[in-house]
Design a protein around this motif. Sequence first.
Motif, PDB file in Angstrom:
ATOM      1  N   GLU A  89      -0.584  -5.873   7.544  1.00 27.14           N
ATOM      2  CA  GLU A  89       0.725  -6.175   8.132  1.00 27.14           C
ATOM      3  C   GLU A  89       1.704  -5.034   7.858  1.00 27.14           C
ATOM      4  O   GLU A  89       1.618  -4.349   6.839  1.00 27.14           O
ATOM      5  CB  GLU A  89       1.291  -7.475   7.559  1.00 27.14           C
ATOM      6  CG  GLU A  89       0.508  -8.712   7.938  1.00 27.14           C
ATOM      7  CD  GLU A  89       0.619  -9.056   9.416  1.00 27.14           C
ATOM      8  OE1 GLU A  89       1.715  -8.898   9.994  1.00 27.14           O
ATOM      9  OE2 GLU A  89      -0.397  -9.474   9.991  1.00 27.14           O
ATOM     10  N   ARG A  90       2.640  -4.870   8.791  1.00 29.83           N
ATOM     11  CA  ARG A  90       3.710  -3.883   8.647  1.00 29.83           C
ATOM     12  C   ARG A  90       5.033  -4.638   8.757  1.00 29.83           C
ATOM     13  O   ARG A  90       5.207  -5.445   9.665  1.00 29.83           O
ATOM     14  CB  ARG A  90       3.609  -2.814   9.718  1.00 29.83           C
ATOM     15  CG  ARG A  90       2.315  -2.010   9.637  1.00 29.83           C
ATOM     16  CD  ARG A  90       2.173  -1.039  10.788  1.00 29.83           C
ATOM     17  NE  ARG A  90       2.969   0.151  10.601  1.00 29.83           N
ATOM     18  CZ  ARG A  90       2.565   1.254   9.963  1.00 29.83           C
ATOM     19  NH1 ARG A  90       1.345   1.304   9.461  1.00 29.83           N
ATOM     20  NH2 ARG A  90       3.355   2.287   9.836  1.00 29.83           N
ATOM     21  N   VAL A  91       5.951  -4.373   7.837  1.00 31.21           N
ATOM     22  CA  VAL A  91       7.231  -5.080   7.806  1.00 31.21           C
ATOM     23  C   VAL A  91       8.352  -4.068   8.008  1.00 31.21           C
ATOM     24  O   VAL A  91       8.459  -3.089   7.258  1.00 31.21           O
ATOM     25  CB  VAL A  91       7.423  -5.816   6.458  1.00 31.21           C
ATOM     26  CG1 VAL A  91       8.752  -6.551   6.423  1.00 31.21           C
ATOM     27  CG2 VAL A  91       6.258  -6.762   6.186  1.00 31.21           C
ATOM     28  N   GLU A 112       0.823  -1.213   0.000  1.00 29.83           N
ATOM     29  CA  GLU A 112       0.000   0.000   0.000  1.00 29.83           C
ATOM     30  C   GLU A 112       0.848   1.249   0.000  1.00 29.83           C
ATOM     31  O   GLU A 112       0.583   2.201  -0.727  1.00 29.83           O
ATOM     32  CB  GLU A 112      -0.907   0.043   1.233  1.00 29.83           C
ATOM     33  CG  GLU A 112      -2.221  -0.601   1.036  1.00 29.83           C
ATOM     34  CD  GLU A 112      -3.148  -0.374   2.223  1.00 29.83           C
ATOM     35  OE1 GLU A 112      -2.886   0.486   3.095  1.00 29.83           O
ATOM     36  OE2 GLU A 112      -4.162  -1.077   2.257  1.00 29.83           O
ATOM     37  N   ARG A 113       1.847   1.256   0.892  1.00 30.93           N
ATOM     38  CA  ARG A 113       2.686   2.439   1.041  1.00 30.93           C
ATOM     39  C   ARG A 113       3.929   2.059   1.835  1.00 30.93           C
ATOM     40  O   ARG A 113       4.003   1.006   2.450  1.00 30.93           O
ATOM     41  CB  ARG A 113       1.944   3.564   1.747  1.00 30.93           C
ATOM     42  CG  ARG A 113       1.582   3.261   3.176  1.00 30.93           C
ATOM     43  CD  ARG A 113       0.731   4.368   3.814  1.00 30.93           C
ATOM     44  NE  ARG A 113       0.375   4.037   5.177  1.00 30.93           N
ATOM     45  CZ  ARG A 113      -0.647   3.273   5.547  1.00 30.93           C
ATOM     46  NH1 ARG A 113      -1.428   2.738   4.627  1.00 30.93           N
ATOM     47  NH2 ARG A 113      -0.897   3.038   6.817  1.00 30.93           N
ATOM     48  N   VAL A 114       4.876   2.962   1.810  1.00 30.64           N
ATOM     49  CA  VAL A 114       6.087   2.865   2.616  1.00 30.64           C
ATOM     50  C   VAL A 114       6.048   4.040   3.574  1.00 30.64           C
ATOM     51  O   VAL A 114       5.668   5.145   3.188  1.00 30.64           O
ATOM     52  CB  VAL A 114       7.337   2.932   1.705  1.00 30.64           C
ATOM     53  CG1 VAL A 114       8.572   3.300   2.481  1.00 30.64           C
ATOM     54  CG2 VAL A 114       7.530   1.625   0.969  1.00 30.64           C
ATOM     55  N   PRO A 130       3.011   5.167  -2.642  1.00 29.45           N
ATOM     56  CA  PRO A 130       3.505   6.383  -1.996  1.00 29.45           C
ATOM     57  C   PRO A 130       4.547   6.113  -0.913  1.00 29.45           C
ATOM     58  O   PRO A 130       4.561   5.040  -0.293  1.00 29.45           O
ATOM     59  CB  PRO A 130       2.251   7.004  -1.372  1.00 29.45           C
ATOM     60  CG  PRO A 130       1.149   6.049  -1.537  1.00 29.45           C
ATOM     61  CD  PRO A 130       1.603   4.917  -2.383  1.00 29.45           C
ATOM     62  N   VAL A 131       5.397   7.107  -0.713  1.00 30.83           N
ATOM     63  CA  VAL A 131       6.357   7.114   0.387  1.00 30.83           C
ATOM     64  C   VAL A 131       5.908   8.204   1.342  1.00 30.83           C
ATOM     65  O   VAL A 131       5.776   9.356   0.951  1.00 30.83           O
ATOM     66  CB  VAL A 131       7.795   7.406  -0.107  1.00 30.83           C
ATOM     67  CG1 VAL A 131       8.762   7.501   1.067  1.00 30.83           C
ATOM     68  CG2 VAL A 131       8.252   6.362  -1.110  1.00 30.83           C
ATOM     69  N   VAL A 153       3.991  -1.107   4.431  1.00 33.96           N
ATOM     70  CA  VAL A 153       2.612  -1.296   4.885  1.00 33.96           C
ATOM     71  C   VAL A 153       1.872  -2.057   3.791  1.00 33.96           C
ATOM     72  O   VAL A 153       1.692  -1.556   2.678  1.00 33.96           O
ATOM     73  CB  VAL A 153       1.922   0.050   5.187  1.00 33.96           C
ATOM     74  CG1 VAL A 153       0.499  -0.184   5.681  1.00 33.96           C
ATOM     75  CG2 VAL A 153       2.727   0.838   6.223  1.00 33.96           C
ATOM     76  N   LEU A 154       1.471  -3.285   4.123  1.00 32.90           N
ATOM     77  CA  LEU A 154       0.827  -4.164   3.158  1.00 32.90           C
ATOM     78  C   LEU A 154      -0.687  -4.006   3.208  1.00 32.90           C
ATOM     79  O   LEU A 154      -1.240  -3.581   4.226  1.00 32.90           O
ATOM     80  CB  LEU A 154       1.227  -5.614   3.442  1.00 32.90           C
ATOM     81  CG  LEU A 154       2.738  -5.877   3.543  1.00 32.90           C
ATOM     82  CD1 LEU A 154       3.008  -7.337   3.884  1.00 32.90           C
ATOM     83  CD2 LEU A 154       3.457  -5.458   2.270  1.00 32.90           C
TER      84      LEU A 154
END
Length: 166
Positions: free
Chosen positions: A94-96, A72-74, A113-114, A89-90
């Motif tokens: 989940e967040r990695v 989704e985004r970083v 997006p960042v 951010v998936l």
Amino acid sequence: MELEVLGVRRQSPLDQVVVLLLDLVGRRLLPIVVGLAEGTAIAAAHSGAVPPRPMTHDLLVATLRSTGVDLERVEIVALIDGVFHAELVLDNGERVDSRASDAIAVAVRAGCPVLCAPEVLIESGLEVEEHTADEEVEEFRAFLDTVSPDDFVAGDEGPEGRRPPS
């Protein structure tokens, strides 16, 4: 705050590779020093170069998509002891945890997006003068149109003596 990836620049005399991110709303420039490999990966993806075989960041995006998960985004979430920390951010929630350089390389490939935590921008962002920001961004974009990922492997000025705008 959403950031635009302006590109990658090799800085002399320390021979550092810097990713330049711009907060268009707050008019702050966020420079992040990255490794040569990550800088080359970001520059290649930013320029639209497609390698004949997937590179590591391409592989990660393809793997996520093959499992039905999208990025989704970083988010650049923190600056700890001079090191930027990021999270992928998936779309499954989940967040990695990630190095900022890898997160940006993946984001450029995934077309997502960042974002950056406001406190990180306040601490590390550089204010861009309103009346010259657009001109500087356009000048840097023009430079990026003439540079290739190979320019980051050669000497200080690239293979043809080109230097980024100062």
